[in-house]
Design an enzyme around this catalytic site. Sequence first.
Site, PDB file in Angstrom:
ATOM      1  N   TRP A 228       0.841  -1.070   0.066  1.00 43.22           N
ATOM      2  CA  TRP A 228       0.036   0.086   0.025  1.00 43.22           C
ATOM      3  C   TRP A 228       0.903   1.287  -0.006  1.00 43.22           C
ATOM      4  O   TRP A 228       0.768   2.183  -1.023  1.00 43.22           O
ATOM      5  CB  TRP A 228      -0.940   0.121   1.288  1.00 43.22           C
ATOM      6  N   ASP A 247      -5.083  -2.271  -1.666  1.00 47.28           N
ATOM      7  CA  ASP A 247      -5.491  -2.578  -0.290  1.00 47.28           C
ATOM      8  C   ASP A 247      -6.293  -1.406   0.366  1.00 47.28           C
ATOM      9  O   ASP A 247      -6.507  -1.427   1.651  1.00 47.28           O
ATOM     10  CB  ASP A 247      -4.426  -3.175   0.573  1.00 47.28           C
ATOM     11  N   ASP A 248      -6.128  -0.220  -0.348  1.00 51.58           N
ATOM     12  CA  ASP A 248      -6.675   1.191   0.346  1.00 51.58           C
ATOM     13  C   ASP A 248      -8.218   0.992   0.679  1.00 51.58           C
ATOM     14  O   ASP A 248      -9.047   0.868   0.017  1.00 51.58           O
ATOM     15  CB  ASP A 248      -6.589   2.301  -0.560  1.00 51.58           C
ATOM     16  N   VAL A 249      -8.352   1.321   1.821  1.00 47.32           N
ATOM     17  CA  VAL A 249      -9.866   1.236   2.381  1.00 47.32           C
ATOM     18  C   VAL A 249     -10.551   2.268   2.091  1.00 47.32           C
ATOM     19  O   VAL A 249     -11.817   2.365   1.603  1.00 47.32           O
ATOM     20  CB  VAL A 249      -9.776   1.453   4.096  1.00 47.32           C
ATOM     21  N   TRP A 289     -11.229   8.234  -4.669  1.00 52.11           N
ATOM     22  CA  TRP A 289     -10.796   8.875  -3.395  1.00 52.11           C
ATOM     23  C   TRP A 289     -11.873  10.091  -3.243  1.00 52.11           C
ATOM     24  O   TRP A 289     -12.289  10.339  -2.099  1.00 52.11           O
ATOM     25  CB  TRP A 289      -9.525   9.159  -3.164  1.00 52.11           C
TER      26      TRP A 289
END
Length: 293
Positions: A228, A247-249, A289
């Site tokens: 990440w 894997d970024d939330v 994002w």
Amino acid sequence: MELPVDFNIKANLAYLERNKKECMFEVKNEIITRVIVLREMRALVQIQVNERNQMIVKFLGDLKPHKQTELAEVVRYIREWFDLDRDLAPFYAMANTDPLLKEPVQEFYGLRVIGVPDLFEALCWGVLGQQINLAFAYTLKRQFVEKFGDSIEWNGRNYWIFPTYEQIAQLTPADLADIKMTLKKSEYIIGIAQLMANGELTKEKLSRIENLKEAEKSLTNIRGIGPWTANYVLMRCLRFTSAYPIDDVGLHNAIKHLTGSEKKPSKEELLKLSLKWANWQAYATFYLWRVLY
């Protein structure tokens, strides 16, 4: 400075203003004020865009370049910060036909992947942001910068300069104890600073690696940097448009929000999505994002 026709300063300012704890620049009345550090030179600048979509850079006080080469470096830094030399036409052509990206690119059209040109700052920001929410990450960054960084005062306000790796390399984790980060993160940041201080890790060396996977491996070989963090740095500092922090939330939450799903996307689904975004995964991620952050 001439800007790309698809550059929208309002979209970029809205991104820069999204967190009030940001300490590396100030945005007020659509004017950005910040310190730009290049080698031994420091310049306090104000950046704004006029009605003809031209970027105007004003130097404040005595901190201004006196040589043409120094002025060119400041311009190059700003162009890199806003990724101004990137042709986004292929990205927009792809995104406007993508069910997931179509709405974000219409809402935030003209937004660029705002960079972190300094490698040490990008790596520190990546480490600080590991496994915590964005608001707390900004709190940690501010504590770190105000404790160890330098600043320039102008009109009663301090404009902060990110700590240098040379300075941090000389510290121990005990020196970072009153910053509310974990002991491991303190060790990681000092270790990264030491690698940079002895010349093992440089932006120039990483920039010479053209293959994304090789560049990612070079970073993940460093203690404290996982996939990440590596992809975050590859995306924001080294400008790999194919970097993909899978894997970024925040990425998962944005996809959940846009699809109305109650569960986060699986790794297989994320990889399938990225096939459609080939060579533009970083921009796709940045726009997703922006839906939530």
